[in-house]
Design a protein around this motif. Structure first.
Motif, PDB file in Angstrom:
ATOM      1  N   GLY A 101      -2.739   8.428  -2.954  1.00  0.00           N
ATOM      2  CA  GLY A 101      -2.655   7.071  -2.417  1.00  0.00           C
ATOM      3  C   GLY A 101      -3.792   6.193  -2.557  1.00  0.00           C
ATOM      4  O   GLY A 101      -4.631   6.334  -3.190  1.00  0.00           O
ATOM      5  N   TYR A 129     -10.920   6.293   8.521  1.00  0.00           N
ATOM      6  CA  TYR A 129     -10.686   6.212   7.092  1.00  0.00           C
ATOM      7  C   TYR A 129     -12.074   6.319   6.222  1.00  0.00           C
ATOM      8  O   TYR A 129     -12.961   5.726   6.824  1.00  0.00           O
ATOM      9  N   ARG A 156       0.892  -1.262  -0.111  1.00  0.00           N
ATOM     10  CA  ARG A 156       0.062  -0.010  -0.048  1.00  0.00           C
ATOM     11  C   ARG A 156       1.034   1.387  -0.023  1.00  0.00           C
ATOM     12  O   ARG A 156       1.725   1.282   0.894  1.00  0.00           O
ATOM     13  N   ASP A 197      -1.265   0.503  10.887  1.00  0.00           N
ATOM     14  CA  ASP A 197      -1.793   1.866  10.916  1.00  0.00           C
ATOM     15  C   ASP A 197      -2.441   2.308  11.892  1.00  0.00           C
ATOM     16  O   ASP A 197      -2.153   3.445  12.246  1.00  0.00           O
ATOM     17  N   ASP A 204       0.470   5.369   0.690  1.00  0.00           N
ATOM     18  CA  ASP A 204      -0.152   6.544   1.366  1.00  0.00           C
ATOM     19  C   ASP A 204       0.441   7.724   0.933  1.00  0.00           C
ATOM     20  O   ASP A 204       1.602   7.844   1.041  1.00  0.00           O
ATOM     21  N   GLY A 226      -4.880  12.155   4.316  1.00  0.00           N
ATOM     22  CA  GLY A 226      -4.536  10.985   3.344  1.00  0.00           C
ATOM     23  C   GLY A 226      -5.523  11.036   2.037  1.00  0.00           C
ATOM     24  O   GLY A 226      -6.518  11.293   2.273  1.00  0.00           O
ATOM     25  N   SER A 245      -5.346   5.112  -0.152  1.00  0.00           N
ATOM     26  CA  SER A 245      -6.622   4.946   0.840  1.00  0.00           C
ATOM     27  C   SER A 245      -6.847   6.773   1.100  1.00  0.00           C
ATOM     28  O   SER A 245      -5.958   7.691   0.882  1.00  0.00           O
ATOM     29  N   THR A 246      -8.168   6.833   1.625  1.00  0.00           N
ATOM     30  CA  THR A 246      -8.346   7.980   2.114  1.00  0.00           C
ATOM     31  C   THR A 246      -8.423   8.088   3.759  1.00  0.00           C
ATOM     32  O   THR A 246      -9.501   7.296   4.108  1.00  0.00           O
TER      33      THR A 246
END
Length: 788
Positions: free
Chosen positions: A611, A646, A574, A655, A576, A607, A613-614
C-alpha cells in the motif's frame, strides 16, 4: 326384508347443510296379510338370491357396489349378513341413501349417490386469504361430497382463526345444488374480533417479580402496538410453551422444586380479553455442593476428568451447567480413545445447607453404532448443511446426548420452523438410525424504507438479506443507503463452513461517499475485506482478515478548510493494504452464571503490504454485564481504546479515530479531540489515540412492560487525542491546534429505551460535566440500541 337409511345430509332450497341424522332401517317379515297379527316363534331367516339388481347408480359401477356388499349369487345369507352388507355399502361414504330389499330370488340394492363437488369457495374471510384456507380444508373439487368432511373442514378453519386469537370465529358450510348431481361447497366465515390478553399475573412468586417473569414468557400483554404484535392474543398452545419456559427459567437459577400448580385463563365479561394467572411454587434455591468423578473402568484417569469440570461448589445449581460438563467429559473420553464411555450424573440432595452434590460417574455404555442419518422435509436446504451440525457420522459410536445437542444446533440455524430428531432401531440391535425431520421457513428479507441519523440526516434505504442462500447455509446481504450528506453501498457474503469445518469465510465490499459531512470537504472510501474466522477454544474465536482500501479527500472551491485537511487532500488518492486479526473471548457462550457475562476483544491491523503507507492500528474492548435486584436492573461497564501509529506516511482525518455517540455520548460526531482553529476555520481532525469508559444501568420505569419502554442512567469518561508532527506542521498561518493532549471529558445522562417495531431505539439526554472550550457537545441523540 327391507333395509334403508335416510340421507346423511340433504340440501335445502336455501342451500343450508343439515347435520347428519342417524341411519334407520326396518325389517318386514310376514307370511301373508291374513297372518300378520298371529304371533310366531322367532326363527333365524336365511336368503338365497339368484340375481342382484342395482338401482340408482350413476357414476359408480354396479359391480363395484356389489363388491362392497360382499354377496355372491346363489350364496345363502342370513338377515345379519344382509345388515352387514348394508353397513359396508353405507360406510363407503359415497351414498346419500342405501336400501336393500329381498324380492324373492332377487336382491334389490337401491342407492342414491352423493353429489360431486363442483367448486369450493370461501365468503366473509379477510384475515386469512382463500389460498390459506384452501390448504386447511380436506374437501376437494371433482371429488364426492362428504358432509362429515365438510363439518370437519369448518372446524379446522375455526381452529386456524383461534390460533390468531379470534376464538369467536364461526364457520358454516353450505351446499348449493347444481345440475348433473353437482354441488358448490361454500364456507361462510364470520371472523369475529381478536381476543387479547389484557393481563398476565402470577401467584406464589417471591424471588422474582411479575414484571421479570412476564419477560420470560412468549405470550405478551396487549399494549400500544396491539394491532401489529400478535403475541398478545390468546393461544392455548403458546400457554403450554410458556409453562416450559418458566420451568427452565427457575431450574437454571437453582430452584429445583419449582412447579406450576395451575394456569387460569378467564375471559372478560365483554368477551374481548383474557386474564391469565400462573399459580407457582418456587421452593428454595440450591447451590452446587461437592463435585466428584468416579469410574469403575480401569483405563479411566479420574484426575484427568476431574480437572476438566468447570462447575465449582457454591455456584448456583443449574441443570444446563451439569449438561455442559457431561458433554465436556464425553468429548474428553473420545479424545483419550475411550469409546462408548457414558457419563451419568448422580445428584444427592442436602436439605440442611440447600446444596446438591453431583457425582459424575463414568460407565461403559452399550456398543451401539450409527447406521445412517436420514433427513426429510428440507426442500431447499441441502443435506450437508444439516449433516455438518452432527459431531457423528455413519459408523461412529451412538451417543444420545450428542444427538440431542446436534438437534439444538440445527434449531439454532434459524432455517427451520420445526425440527424433530429421533433415533430408532436399525437393521440390528447394535445399530440405530437417526431420523431428522425439518420444516423450512423463510430466511430472506427485503426492506424498503427511510432512515434518520443525527449525523447524516434523512435518507432512503434499500436492503436485502438471505441467511440460507441457495440452501447452502450461506449468508448474503447488500444495502444501499442514501442520506442528505452521504451515500453508502455495502455487500457481504459468508460461508459458515469451509471444507465442512467449523471455519467461516467471509467477504465484505463497501463504498461510501460523504458530502460535507460536518465539515467543508468531501470524502470517498472503498474497501474489500476477505476474512477467516474459527474457534481456538471453547469460548474464544480468532478472526484473520486482509483489507484493501481506497480513500480520497477533496476540498471544494471556496471552502473554509484549514491547512491540515488541505494538505491531506493534496496528497490525492490513497490505497492501503493491511493484514489483521481479532481475538475474542466471550464467557456468555458457556458461562457459569446466566445473569452475567464478559466479552474481551483485541485486534490489530498491519498496513504496508504494497500500500501507500505503513501503519499499525490496534483496538481493544472489554465489556462486563450483570443483572442485580432479582434481575430487574442491568449493570454494564465497557472499556474501549485504540492506537494508530504510522511508520511510513501520515494519518489523515478519515483514518484517525473520531468521537461519535457510539463511542462517547454527549458530544457530536468529531465533537472532541484535536481541532484546527482559526479565522473562519473549525476543523475536527480526529486523533491517533482514544480511550473511553462507559458505565450504565438499565431499569424499568414502572410503565406497563407491554409498552416496551425502560430507562437508563449512564456515565461516560474518555478522550480522543494525539496528532503526528507531520500533521501539526501543516497548520495554516494564523491558525492553531487545540485539544491535542489527553484531557478526560465526563458526561452523565438519562436514556429511554424503546423496543419499537422498527427495532430497539435509544434516546439519550446528556449533560457534559467536564469538557474543553472548543468541544461541541450534544444534549440529545437518537440511536439504534445495541445488546450485549
Amino acid at each position: 326384508m327391507k333395509m334403508t337409511t335416510m340421507g346423511q345430509c340433504t340440501g335445502r332450497r336455501d342451500g343450508r347443510l343439515v347435520r347428519t341424522r342417524a341411519a334407520a332401517f326396518s325389517v318386514l317379515l310376514g307370511l301373508g296379510a291374513g297372518f300378520g297379527s298371529i304371533p310366531l316363534p322367532a326363527v333365524a331367516q336365511s336368503y338365497s338370491f339368484s340375481s342382484v339388481e342395482i338401482q340408482g347408480a350413476q357414476r359408480i359401477e354396479p359391480a363395484t357396489i356389489l363388491s362392497y356388499a360382499g354377496i355372491a349369487r346363489g350364496e345363502t345369507v342370513s338377515a345379519a349378513e344382509l345388515n352387514d352388507a348394508y353397513q359396508r355399502i353405507l360406510g363407503t361414504g359415497l351414498f346419500e341413501t342405501v336400501e336393500i330389499e329381498p324380492r324373492g330370488s332377487t336382491l334389490v340394492i337401491n342407492v342414491v349417490e352423493y353429489p360431486t363437488v363442483n367448486r369450493i369457495a370461501f365468503e366473509g374471510n379477510r384475515r386469512l386469504g382463500d389460498e390459506e384456507l384452501a390448504q386447511i380444508v380436506q374437501s376437494q373439487s371433482r371429488r364426492v361430497f362428504n358432509p362429515r368432511q365438510a363439518e370437519s373442514d369448518a372446524q379446522a378453519i375455526s381452529s386456524a382463526y383461534a390460533q390468531q386469537g379470534r376464538i369467536a370465529a364461526r364457520v358454516e358450510p353450505k351446499v348449493i345444488r347444481r345440475s348433473e348431481n353437482r354441488v358448490d361447497l361454500v364456507f361462510e366465515v364470520f371472523e369475529g374480533g381478536v381476543v387479547e390478553i389484557e393481563r398476565i399475573g402470577f401467584v406464589g412468586n417471591d424471588a422474582y417479580s411479575d414484571r421479570r417473569l412476564r419477560r420470560v414468557l412468549q405470550t405478551k400483554q396487549a399494549g400500544l402496538l396491539r394491532r401489529l404484535i400478535r403475541s398478545d392474543t390468546f393461544v392455548e398452545d403458546r400457554i403450554q410453551f410458556d409453562r416450559q419456559l418458566l420451568n427452565d427459567f427457575y431450574a437454571s437459577r437453582g430452584y429445583v422444586d419449582f412447579r406450576i400448580t395451575g394456569v387460569n385463563a378467564e375471559l372478560s365479561q365483554e368477551r374481548d380479553g383474557y386474564f391469565i394467572t400462573f399459580n407457582v411454587e418456587e421452593g428454595q434455591q440450591f447451590e452446587f455442593g461437592q463435585i466428584s468423578v468416579t469410574s469403575d473402568l480401569p483405563e479411566v484417569d479420574e484426575a484427568l476428568f476431574r480437572d476438566a469440570i468447570k462447575v465449582r461448589p457454591g455456584a448456583v445449581y443449574s441443570p444446563s451447567l451439569v449438561e455442559n460438563d457431561i458433554a465436556r467429559l464425553e468429548r474428553l473420553a473420545v479424545q483419550e480413545g475411550l469409546n462408548f464411555v457414558r457419563v451419568e450424573p448422580r445428584v444427592t440432595r442436602n436439605d440442611r445447607d440447600l446444596s446438591l452434590d453431583v457425582e459424575f460417574q463414568l460407565t461403559r455404555g452399550e456398543r451401539v453404532f450409527v447406521e445412517r442419518i436420514d433427513i426429510e422435509g428440507n426442500t431447499t436446504t441441502l443435506d450437508r448443511v444439516i449433516r455438518r451440525q452432527f459431531d457423528v457420522v455413519e459408523g461412529d459410536p451412538f451417543n444420545p446426548r450428542a444427538i440431542r445437542q446436534s438437534a439444538e444446533r440445527i434449531r439454532a440455524l434459524g432455517f427451520f420452523s420445526n425440527v424433530d430428531v429421533e433415533a430408532r432401531e436399525g437393521t440390528s440391535d447394535q445399530q440405530v438410525i437417526v431420523d431428522v425431520d425439518v420444516e423450512e421457513q423463510p430466511t430472506g428479507s427485503l426492506s424498503l424504507g427511510g432512515s434518520y441519523s443525527t449525523t447524516n440526516g434523512f435518507g432512503a434505504a434499500v436492503s436485502f438479506s438471505e441467511r440460507n442462500f441457495l440452501g447452502r447455509g450461506q449468508a448474503l446481504s447488500f444495502t444501499v443507503n442514501t442520506a442528505s450528506s452521504s451515500t453508502q453501498y455495502a455487500f457481504s457474503f459468508t460461508e459458515p463452513a469451509v471444507l465442512g469445518r467449523d471455519t467461516a469465510l467471509g467477504i465484505d465490499l463497501s463504498y461510501r461517499e460523504t458530502d460535507r459531512l460536518n465539515s467543508d470537504f468531501n470524502t470517498a472510501r472503498g474497501r474489500i475485506r476477505p476474512s477467516l474466522s474459527f474457534p481456538v477454544s471453547e469460548r474464544s474465536t480468532l478472526s484473520l482478515r486482509y483489507t484493501l482500501g481506497y480513500s480520497d479527500i477533496t476540498v471544494p472551491d471556496e471552502s473554509d478548510v484549514g491547512g491540515v485537511i488541505t494538505a491531506e487532500a493534496e496528497e490525492g488518492e490513497r490505497y492501503d493494504s493491511a493484514l489483521g486479526f481479532t481475538l475474542a473471548y466471550d464467557s456468555r457462550k458457556t458461562g457459569l452464571n446466566p445473569n452475567a457475562g464478559i466479552l474481551l476483544e483485541f485486534g490489530t491491523d498491519f498496513g504496508g503490504l504494497g500500500g501507500d503507507s505503513t501503519y499499525v492500528e490496534t483496538r481493544v474492548k472489554a465489556v462486563a454485564q450483570t443483572l442485580v435486584w432479582n434481575e430487574e436492573v442491568t449493570l454494564r461497564a465497557t472499556l474501549e481504546g485504540g492506537v494508530l501509529n504510522y511508520a511510513d506516511g501520515n494519518s489523515r482525518v478519515i483514518d484517525r479515530f473520531q468521537s461519535s455517540p457510539s463511542i462517547m455520548r454527549g458530544f457530536e460526531y468529531g465533537g472532541i479531540g484535536p481541532r484546527e482553529i482559526g479565522d473562519g476555520v473549525d476543523d475536527p481532525l480526529g486523533g491517533n489515540m482514544f480511550a473511553v469508559a462507559r458505565f450504565e444501568a438499565e431499569f424499568p420505569l414502572g410503565l406497563p412492560e407491554e409498552y416496551g419502554i425502560s430507562g437508563g442512567l449512564f456515565y461516560d469518561v474518555g478522550s480522543v487525542w494525539g496528532l503526528s508532527d507531520d500533521s501539526t506542521s501543516n497548520v495554516a498561518a494564523g491558525n492553531s491546534i487545540v485539544s491535542d493532549d489527553f484531557s478526560a471529558r465526563h458526561v452523565i445522562g438519562f436514556s429511554v429505551l424503546w423496543d419499537s417495531v422498527i427495532g430497539p431505539l435509544r434516546l439519550n439526554f446528556s449533560e457534559a460535566l467536564v469538557k474543553e472550550d472548543y468541544d461541541e457537545d450534544q444534549s440529545f441523540d437518537l440511536t439504534i440500541s445495541t445488546r450485549f
